[in-house]
Scaffold this active site. Structure first.
Site, PDB file in Angstrom:
ATOM      1  CB  CYS A   1      22.788  59.156  28.007  1.00 51.06           C
ATOM      2  SG  CYS A   1      22.157  57.562  28.577  1.00 51.06           S
TER       3      CYS A   1
ATOM      4  CG  HIS B   1      19.162  61.210  30.463  1.00 54.43           C
ATOM      5  ND1 HIS B   1      19.798  61.915  31.451  1.00 54.43           N
ATOM      6  CD2 HIS B   1      20.044  60.259  30.066  1.00 54.43           C
ATOM      7  CE1 HIS B   1      21.009  61.422  31.650  1.00 54.43           C
ATOM      8  NE2 HIS B   1      21.181  60.407  30.809  1.00 54.43           N
TER       9      HIS B   1
END
Length: 431
Positions: free
Chosen positions: A356, A338
């Protein structure tokens, strides 16, 4: 990485309907040469040809199941066939109103499978014709009835949307709630049909909990492949008294080959399209206390804008709520690719995320516009290995490891040559 989305919530977003696999009828024949050469007998004299021994013909035997007048059968019932010395010529199944039911033979000719679930509380008549190798035809006719609908279903889902285009690593994923007991998996697996065009035979493999089964071939799907699936589970009886909830069908396409490769040592992502390097991006991965998972993972879902909310999991002191752009899910546990504008200065230098893969906003936007659900990302060199079943981890195994998860015997042409990791060309990340 923010572990805030429950598996159940994510599952509802990803569930899709599914597509019928074609089942072929194969015919076999054999023959020989009836001419034998002259020979020289003992003593040097030429004698007449000696007839060559031939195997006696196989006696013609033919039987079908279920037994005639059988009652209370599941709507998943197939017309079983057992033929020696011949082959099945035709199978016709009609309901009590005389309406024909479509279907096809299994590839191994052991049964004829209706193309859709039978109706509940309904009488059926099957007419089966077999023909011997000598041309003798025989017909058998049976009648049977199905049971009523049960309210004790096993929930199922198929992660494939009809008419969509997926990445080359997209496995066929069927999910079960509750999981399927090990002793029932072979019967369930026999009702999962997959056809690929062009043909790329594969195998089903179960996660240990029985909550998911993956289907894949030894290598990534070829771009342009059509995958047609039928999870023919409605009414299939299980040993715990439950039955399958419904048939699911879908047909989908495989798009261009698009891969992402991330190396924790360099903290860079390489982006390849059709095996050519097209972009290199700096990244920040999970910090040592919350490392990213090393392994081959798959883009499972994409959301251009979403909210990461960890209060429910981490509590009011450690939890937080953050708007996120260009989120691409990799695991059920909450690992994503992201946009992370707050970590741009760290990207390519150090790991600061909760697991992430952080990208600069422009890079995340570009990547989001290129990827498809089913595209693979391989991450290597982190402190943690990808956990089986935490995401679609079908490609985080060698072929030799993957086929061990099948509940049915693996066809000879798909068995790995050895049990070593070198026996498969499948790309697998290393830590």
């Amino acid at each position: 990485m923010l572990r805030f989305v429950t598996r159940q919530a994510a599952t509802r977003k990803l569930l899709a309907a599914t597509a019928v696999g074609a089942l072929g009828l194969s015919l076999a024949a054999c023959g020989g040469d009836d001419k034998a050469p002259a020979f020289v007998a003992a003593g040097g004299k030429q004698g007449a040809a000696t007839p060559q021994p031939t195997a006696p013909p196989v006696p013609f035997e033919f039987s079908v199941t279920p037994a005639d007048k059988k009652k209370d059968l599941p709507v998943s019932t197939e017309i079983g066939t057992n033929v020696k010395g011949g082959s099945i010529t035709s199978v016709k199944l009609v309901d009590k109103a005389g309406k024909a039911v479509g279907g096809a033979m299994r590839d191994d000719n052991t049964s004829w499978v209706p193309g859709a679930p039978l109706k509940y509380d309904t009488d059926y008549t099957a007419t089966v014709v077999a023909t011997s190798t000598g041309g003798q035809a025989e017909t058998k006719k049976i009648s049977f009835s199905t049971r009523g609908k049960s309210g004790n279903d096993v929930g199922s889902g198929l992660y494939l949307f009809n008419g969509k285009t997926y990445g080359v690593a997209m496995p066929v994923v069927v999910e079960f709630t509750p999981g399927i007991a090990e002793k029932d998996r072979a019967a369930v697996e026999k009702r999962l049909f997959v056809k690929t065009d062009p043909p790329q035979p594969g195998v089903w493999s179960w996660v240990s909990t029985g909550t998911q089964a993956y289907y894949r071939a030894p290598d990534y799907w070829r771009p342009g492949t059509t995958i047609t699936v039928r999870a023919a589970l409605e009414g299939i009886p299980l040993s715990n008294g439950r039955v399958g909830d419904q048939d699911r069908k879908a047909s989908a396409k495989i798009g261009d080959k698009f891969e992402m490769k991330v190396d924790n040592k360099t903290k860079k992502m390489q982006v390849l399209k059709n095996d050519k390097l097209v972009k290199t991006f700096p990244v920040s991965l999970g910090k040592p206390s919350t490392p990213s998972s090393s392994g081959t993972l798959i883009v499972m879902d994409k959301q251009e804008h979403t909210v990461f909310d960890t209060f429910a999991e981490l509590g009011p002191e450690e939890g937080y709520r953050t708007d996120i752009d260009f989120a691409q899910r990799l695991t059920w546990g909450g690992e994503f690719i992201h946009s992370a504008p707050w970590s741009v200065a760290d990207q390519g230098v150090r790991n600061v995320s909760h697991g992430c893969v952080n990208l600069a906003p422009d890079n995340a936007s570009w990547l989001f516009g290129q990827t498809k659900v089913g595209d693979p990302i391989t991450i290597k060199g982190t402190e943690r290995k990808a956990e089986p079943g935490n995401g679609w981890t079908a490609w985080n195994q060698t072929w030799a490891q993957f086929v061990k998860g099948s509940a049915l015997p693996v066809p000879a042409n798909l068995r790995p040559a050895t049990t070593s990791a070198a026996a498969t060309p499948t790309p697998t990340a290393t830590d």
